[in-house]
Design a protein around this motif. Structure first.
Motif, PDB file in Angstrom:
ATOM      1  N   LEU A  22       0.825  -1.210   0.000  1.00  0.00           N
ATOM      2  CA  LEU A  22       0.000   0.000   0.000  1.00  0.00           C
ATOM      3  C   LEU A  22       0.857   1.258   0.000  1.00  0.00           C
ATOM      4  O   LEU A  22       0.548   2.232  -0.690  1.00  0.00           O
ATOM      5  CB  LEU A  22      -0.930  -0.010   1.229  1.00  0.00           C
ATOM      6  CG  LEU A  22      -1.899   1.148   1.356  1.00  0.00           C
ATOM      7  CD1 LEU A  22      -2.870   1.168   0.179  1.00  0.00           C
ATOM      8  CD2 LEU A  22      -2.657   1.061   2.660  1.00  0.00           C
ATOM      9  N   TRP A  23       1.958   1.260   0.732  1.00  0.00           N
ATOM     10  CA  TRP A  23       2.823   2.441   0.794  1.00  0.00           C
ATOM     11  C   TRP A  23       3.496   2.721  -0.546  1.00  0.00           C
ATOM     12  O   TRP A  23       3.876   3.856  -0.821  1.00  0.00           O
ATOM     13  CB  TRP A  23       3.869   2.297   1.898  1.00  0.00           C
ATOM     14  CG  TRP A  23       3.274   2.524   3.244  1.00  0.00           C
ATOM     15  CD1 TRP A  23       3.005   1.572   4.182  1.00  0.00           C
ATOM     16  CD2 TRP A  23       2.835   3.766   3.792  1.00  0.00           C
ATOM     17  NE1 TRP A  23       2.432   2.156   5.281  1.00  0.00           N
ATOM     18  CE2 TRP A  23       2.318   3.503   5.071  1.00  0.00           C
ATOM     19  CE3 TRP A  23       2.826   5.072   3.325  1.00  0.00           C
ATOM     20  CZ2 TRP A  23       1.807   4.499   5.892  1.00  0.00           C
ATOM     21  CZ3 TRP A  23       2.314   6.058   4.151  1.00  0.00           C
ATOM     22  CH2 TRP A  23       1.816   5.769   5.402  1.00  0.00           C
ATOM     23  N   PHE A  24       3.652   1.702  -1.378  1.00  0.00           N
ATOM     24  CA  PHE A  24       4.212   1.928  -2.715  1.00  0.00           C
ATOM     25  C   PHE A  24       3.305   2.857  -3.517  1.00  0.00           C
ATOM     26  O   PHE A  24       3.782   3.741  -4.225  1.00  0.00           O
ATOM     27  CB  PHE A  24       4.390   0.592  -3.447  1.00  0.00           C
ATOM     28  CG  PHE A  24       4.846   0.739  -4.864  1.00  0.00           C
ATOM     29  CD1 PHE A  24       6.153   1.074  -5.151  1.00  0.00           C
ATOM     30  CD2 PHE A  24       3.962   0.562  -5.912  1.00  0.00           C
ATOM     31  CE1 PHE A  24       6.573   1.219  -6.457  1.00  0.00           C
ATOM     32  CE2 PHE A  24       4.372   0.706  -7.217  1.00  0.00           C
ATOM     33  CZ  PHE A  24       5.682   1.037  -7.493  1.00  0.00           C
ATOM     34  N   TRP A  25       1.989   2.666  -3.377  1.00  0.00           N
ATOM     35  CA  TRP A  25       1.048   3.536  -4.088  1.00  0.00           C
ATOM     36  C   TRP A  25       1.131   4.960  -3.554  1.00  0.00           C
ATOM     37  O   TRP A  25       0.986   5.923  -4.305  1.00  0.00           O
ATOM     38  CB  TRP A  25      -0.377   2.985  -3.970  1.00  0.00           C
ATOM     39  CG  TRP A  25      -0.486   1.612  -4.551  1.00  0.00           C
ATOM     40  CD1 TRP A  25      -0.656   0.451  -3.864  1.00  0.00           C
ATOM     41  CD2 TRP A  25      -0.389   1.248  -5.926  1.00  0.00           C
ATOM     42  NE1 TRP A  25      -0.676  -0.602  -4.736  1.00  0.00           N
ATOM     43  CE2 TRP A  25      -0.517  -0.147  -6.011  1.00  0.00           C
ATOM     44  CE3 TRP A  25      -0.201   1.965  -7.105  1.00  0.00           C
ATOM     45  CZ2 TRP A  25      -0.467  -0.835  -7.208  1.00  0.00           C
ATOM     46  CZ3 TRP A  25      -0.147   1.273  -8.310  1.00  0.00           C
ATOM     47  CH2 TRP A  25      -0.283  -0.101  -8.350  1.00  0.00           C
ATOM     48  N   GLY A  26       1.379   5.090  -2.253  1.00  0.00           N
ATOM     49  CA  GLY A  26       1.581   6.421  -1.676  1.00  0.00           C
ATOM     50  C   GLY A  26       2.812   7.109  -2.235  1.00  0.00           C
ATOM     51  O   GLY A  26       2.808   8.318  -2.479  1.00  0.00           O
ATOM     52  N   VAL A  27       3.874   6.329  -2.456  1.00  0.00           N
ATOM     53  CA  VAL A  27       5.092   6.882  -3.058  1.00  0.00           C
ATOM     54  C   VAL A  27       4.804   7.346  -4.478  1.00  0.00           C
ATOM     55  O   VAL A  27       5.248   8.428  -4.895  1.00  0.00           O
ATOM     56  CB  VAL A  27       6.239   5.839  -3.028  1.00  0.00           C
ATOM     57  CG1 VAL A  27       7.397   6.265  -3.898  1.00  0.00           C
ATOM     58  CG2 VAL A  27       6.699   5.603  -1.596  1.00  0.00           C
ATOM     59  N   LEU A  28       4.028   6.564  -5.219  1.00  0.00           N
ATOM     60  CA  LEU A  28       3.690   6.972  -6.593  1.00  0.00           C
ATOM     61  C   LEU A  28       2.839   8.242  -6.600  1.00  0.00           C
ATOM     62  O   LEU A  28       3.036   9.117  -7.444  1.00  0.00           O
ATOM     63  CB  LEU A  28       2.949   5.847  -7.319  1.00  0.00           C
ATOM     64  CG  LEU A  28       3.758   4.617  -7.689  1.00  0.00           C
ATOM     65  CD1 LEU A  28       2.906   3.649  -8.505  1.00  0.00           C
ATOM     66  CD2 LEU A  28       5.034   4.966  -8.435  1.00  0.00           C
ATOM     67  N   ILE A  29       1.921   8.348  -5.660  1.00  0.00           N
ATOM     68  CA  ILE A  29       1.101   9.570  -5.573  1.00  0.00           C
ATOM     69  C   ILE A  29       1.976  10.767  -5.229  1.00  0.00           C
ATOM     70  O   ILE A  29       1.817  11.849  -5.787  1.00  0.00           O
ATOM     71  CB  ILE A  29      -0.039   9.377  -4.558  1.00  0.00           C
ATOM     72  CG1 ILE A  29      -1.069   8.400  -5.124  1.00  0.00           C
ATOM     73  CG2 ILE A  29      -0.692  10.698  -4.191  1.00  0.00           C
ATOM     74  CD1 ILE A  29      -2.127   7.964  -4.142  1.00  0.00           C
ATOM     75  N   LEU A  30       2.928  10.562  -4.314  1.00  0.00           N
ATOM     76  CA  LEU A  30       3.852  11.640  -3.967  1.00  0.00           C
ATOM     77  C   LEU A  30       4.659  12.080  -5.187  1.00  0.00           C
ATOM     78  O   LEU A  30       4.835  13.277  -5.429  1.00  0.00           O
ATOM     79  CB  LEU A  30       4.799  11.181  -2.852  1.00  0.00           C
ATOM     80  CG  LEU A  30       5.890  12.172  -2.454  1.00  0.00           C
ATOM     81  CD1 LEU A  30       5.284  13.379  -1.757  1.00  0.00           C
ATOM     82  CD2 LEU A  30       6.924  11.500  -1.586  1.00  0.00           C
ATOM     83  N   GLN A  31       5.132  11.115  -5.964  1.00  0.00           N
ATOM     84  CA  GLN A  31       5.923  11.457  -7.135  1.00  0.00           C
ATOM     85  C   GLN A  31       5.087  12.121  -8.224  1.00  0.00           C
ATOM     86  O   GLN A  31       5.587  12.977  -8.947  1.00  0.00           O
ATOM     87  CB  GLN A  31       6.586  10.198  -7.720  1.00  0.00           C
ATOM     88  CG  GLN A  31       7.852   9.811  -7.025  1.00  0.00           C
ATOM     89  CD  GLN A  31       8.534   8.683  -7.761  1.00  0.00           C
ATOM     90  OE1 GLN A  31       8.197   7.536  -7.568  1.00  0.00           O
ATOM     91  NE2 GLN A  31       9.481   9.028  -8.598  1.00  0.00           N
TER      92      GLN A  31
END
Length: 152
Positions: A22-31
């Motif tokens: 789930l945190w990977f998707w958060g990283v993508l949203i941040l990027q």
């Protein structure tokens, strides 16, 4: 050959492919934050231009954010097709890491110059970019999702 990390059965989908955390998707949203702002500005037609001017008074920084968010936007699309393009998917982790490193450099440069009167925002973004970079580098499940052994 190193033994592959053991994950719980809930970490795999019905096809036996390791799910992205789930945190990977958060990283993508941040990027892809500039892309998200661009879409939100397009959705609110009357206030879209003022919204973009509020967050990006310098249009050069806007285009810099669009360019650095492109790998994350493409990762959203590529994640559903990682079994069809496994070599591209394995290489994409490095593309995401390099774009995060460039975004971190841009945020740190903004803090250093203290431009736009928002060094706090640049500082927070630099901190978040550094945390996301560390997450992509260190997290075992993310590394396993980008390796050959993601499908067991």
């Amino acid at each position: 050959m190193k033994p592959s990390p053991v994950f719980s059965p809930d970490d795999y989908d019905s096809h036996g492919v390791l799910r992205l955390p789930l945190w990977f998707w958060g990283v993508l949203i941040l990027q892809a934050r500039t892309w998200l702002l661009f879409v939100m500005a397009g959705a609110s037609r009357q206030q879209g231009e003022s919204m973009l001017a509020l967050f990006y008074p310098d249009t050069q920084r806007f285009w810099y954010g669009i360019a650095l968010g492109l790998p994350a936007a493409l990762a959203f699309l590529l994640s559903g097709r990682r079994a069809q393009w496994p070599r591209l998917w394995r290489a994409w982790r490095w593309v995401l890491l390099f774009s995060l490193l460039a975004a971190l450099g841009g945020s740190l440069a903004g803090v250093w110059r203290q431009e736009d009167g928002a060094p706090l925002l640049d500082g927070v973004l630099a901190l978040l970019d550094a945390l996301a970079l560390g997450y992509l580098l260190v997290n075992r499940r993310v590394r396993a999702c980008f390796s050959d052994s993601a499908q067991l």
